[in-house]
Design a protein around this motif. Structure first.
Motif, PDB file in Angstrom:
ATOM      1  N   THR A  19      -6.021 -19.060   9.331  1.00 42.39           N
ATOM      2  CA  THR A  19      -6.733 -18.816   8.078  1.00 42.39           C
ATOM      3  C   THR A  19      -8.185 -18.408   8.302  1.00 42.39           C
ATOM      4  O   THR A  19      -8.719 -17.614   7.525  1.00 42.39           O
ATOM      5  CB  THR A  19      -6.686 -20.058   7.164  1.00 42.39           C
ATOM      6  OG1 THR A  19      -7.194 -21.179   7.891  1.00 42.39           O
ATOM      7  CG2 THR A  19      -5.273 -20.346   6.723  1.00 42.39           C
ATOM      8  N   GLN A  20      -8.820 -18.927   9.344  1.00 41.55           N
ATOM      9  CA  GLN A  20     -10.186 -18.505   9.654  1.00 41.55           C
ATOM     10  C   GLN A  20     -10.225 -17.016   9.973  1.00 41.55           C
ATOM     11  O   GLN A  20     -11.091 -16.286   9.480  1.00 41.55           O
ATOM     12  CB  GLN A  20     -10.742 -19.261  10.855  1.00 41.55           C
ATOM     13  CG  GLN A  20     -11.201 -20.639  10.568  1.00 41.55           C
ATOM     14  CD  GLN A  20     -11.682 -21.307  11.844  1.00 41.55           C
ATOM     15  OE1 GLN A  20     -11.369 -20.854  12.953  1.00 41.55           O
ATOM     16  NE2 GLN A  20     -12.431 -22.375  11.689  1.00 41.55           N
ATOM     17  N   GLN A  21      -9.308 -16.595  10.798  1.00 44.33           N
ATOM     18  CA  GLN A  21      -9.259 -15.180  11.170  1.00 44.33           C
ATOM     19  C   GLN A  21      -8.983 -14.314   9.944  1.00 44.33           C
ATOM     20  O   GLN A  21      -9.580 -13.244   9.797  1.00 44.33           O
ATOM     21  CB  GLN A  21      -8.185 -14.946  12.222  1.00 44.33           C
ATOM     22  CG  GLN A  21      -8.562 -15.435  13.597  1.00 44.33           C
ATOM     23  CD  GLN A  21      -7.418 -15.230  14.556  1.00 44.33           C
ATOM     24  OE1 GLN A  21      -6.329 -15.759  14.362  1.00 44.33           O
ATOM     25  NE2 GLN A  21      -7.673 -14.443  15.590  1.00 44.33           N
ATOM     26  N   PHE A  55     -18.383 -19.929  16.088  1.00 41.94           N
ATOM     27  CA  PHE A  55     -17.171 -20.007  16.894  1.00 41.94           C
ATOM     28  C   PHE A  55     -17.306 -19.354  18.264  1.00 41.94           C
ATOM     29  O   PHE A  55     -16.532 -19.653  19.165  1.00 41.94           O
ATOM     30  CB  PHE A  55     -16.007 -19.359  16.135  1.00 41.94           C
ATOM     31  CG  PHE A  55     -15.735 -20.026  14.822  1.00 41.94           C
ATOM     32  CD1 PHE A  55     -15.097 -21.252  14.769  1.00 41.94           C
ATOM     33  CD2 PHE A  55     -16.151 -19.442  13.637  1.00 41.94           C
ATOM     34  CE1 PHE A  55     -14.867 -21.886  13.560  1.00 41.94           C
ATOM     35  CE2 PHE A  55     -15.921 -20.053  12.428  1.00 41.94           C
ATOM     36  CZ  PHE A  55     -15.286 -21.286  12.393  1.00 41.94           C
TER      37      PHE A  55
END
Length: 148
Positions: free
Chosen positions: A3-5, A78
């Motif tokens: 979901t971050q990507q 990140f």
């Protein structure tokens, strides 16, 4: 893709749309004047810089560059420990900042009535660069051998 990507890719797609595919042209002087609106299916040119050109109207490409800038700033969290992706991301942010500066200085020049068509159109290039970083950082974090 996690979901971050997906979130970062969505921000980058917004950057691509607003910097290269959807353009609103306008003049800032003497009052704000809407000139034209157009949408491109293929975001070309890949990279375009002009110190002066025959373009007499400003565009809203800086909005897309702001999306790219926020993508880069959020990705710093990140990639800060990676020896390869962190310098790539810093270069991405620096180039995006330069593009924002050039577009904002063009707006200021138009307000001062001395705009000569300066622009920097690098939306597709920034999208590919961001996409590369977004797809690589989770795999590199798993291995941890590339950390500082």
């Amino acid at each position: 893709m996690n979901t971050q990507q997906k979130f970062f890719v969505s921000l980058s797609i917004l950057g691509l749309v607003f910097s290269s595919m959807l353009r609103i042209t306008f003049n800032a002087t003497p009052d704000f004047e809407f000139v034209d609106f157009w949408l491109k299916a293929i975001p070309l040119p890949f990279f375009d810089y002009a110190g002066s050109s025959n373009e007499t109207h400003l565009t809203t490409t800086f909005v897309g560059y702001i999306f790219y800038f926020f993508t880069g700033i959020l990705l710093l969290k990140f990639t800060k420990g990676d020896r390869l992706l962190f310098p790539l991301l810093c270069g991405f942010i620096l180039l995006t900042t330069c593009a924002i500066y050039i577009e904002c200085s063009s707006i200021i020049q138009d307000i001062n009535s001395n705009y000569q068509g300066q622009h920097m159109r690098i939306g597709p290039f920034l999208f590919l660069w961001a996409y590369l970083i977004i797809t690589k950082y989770p795999k590199r974090l798993e291995h941890r051998k590339y950390s500082l």
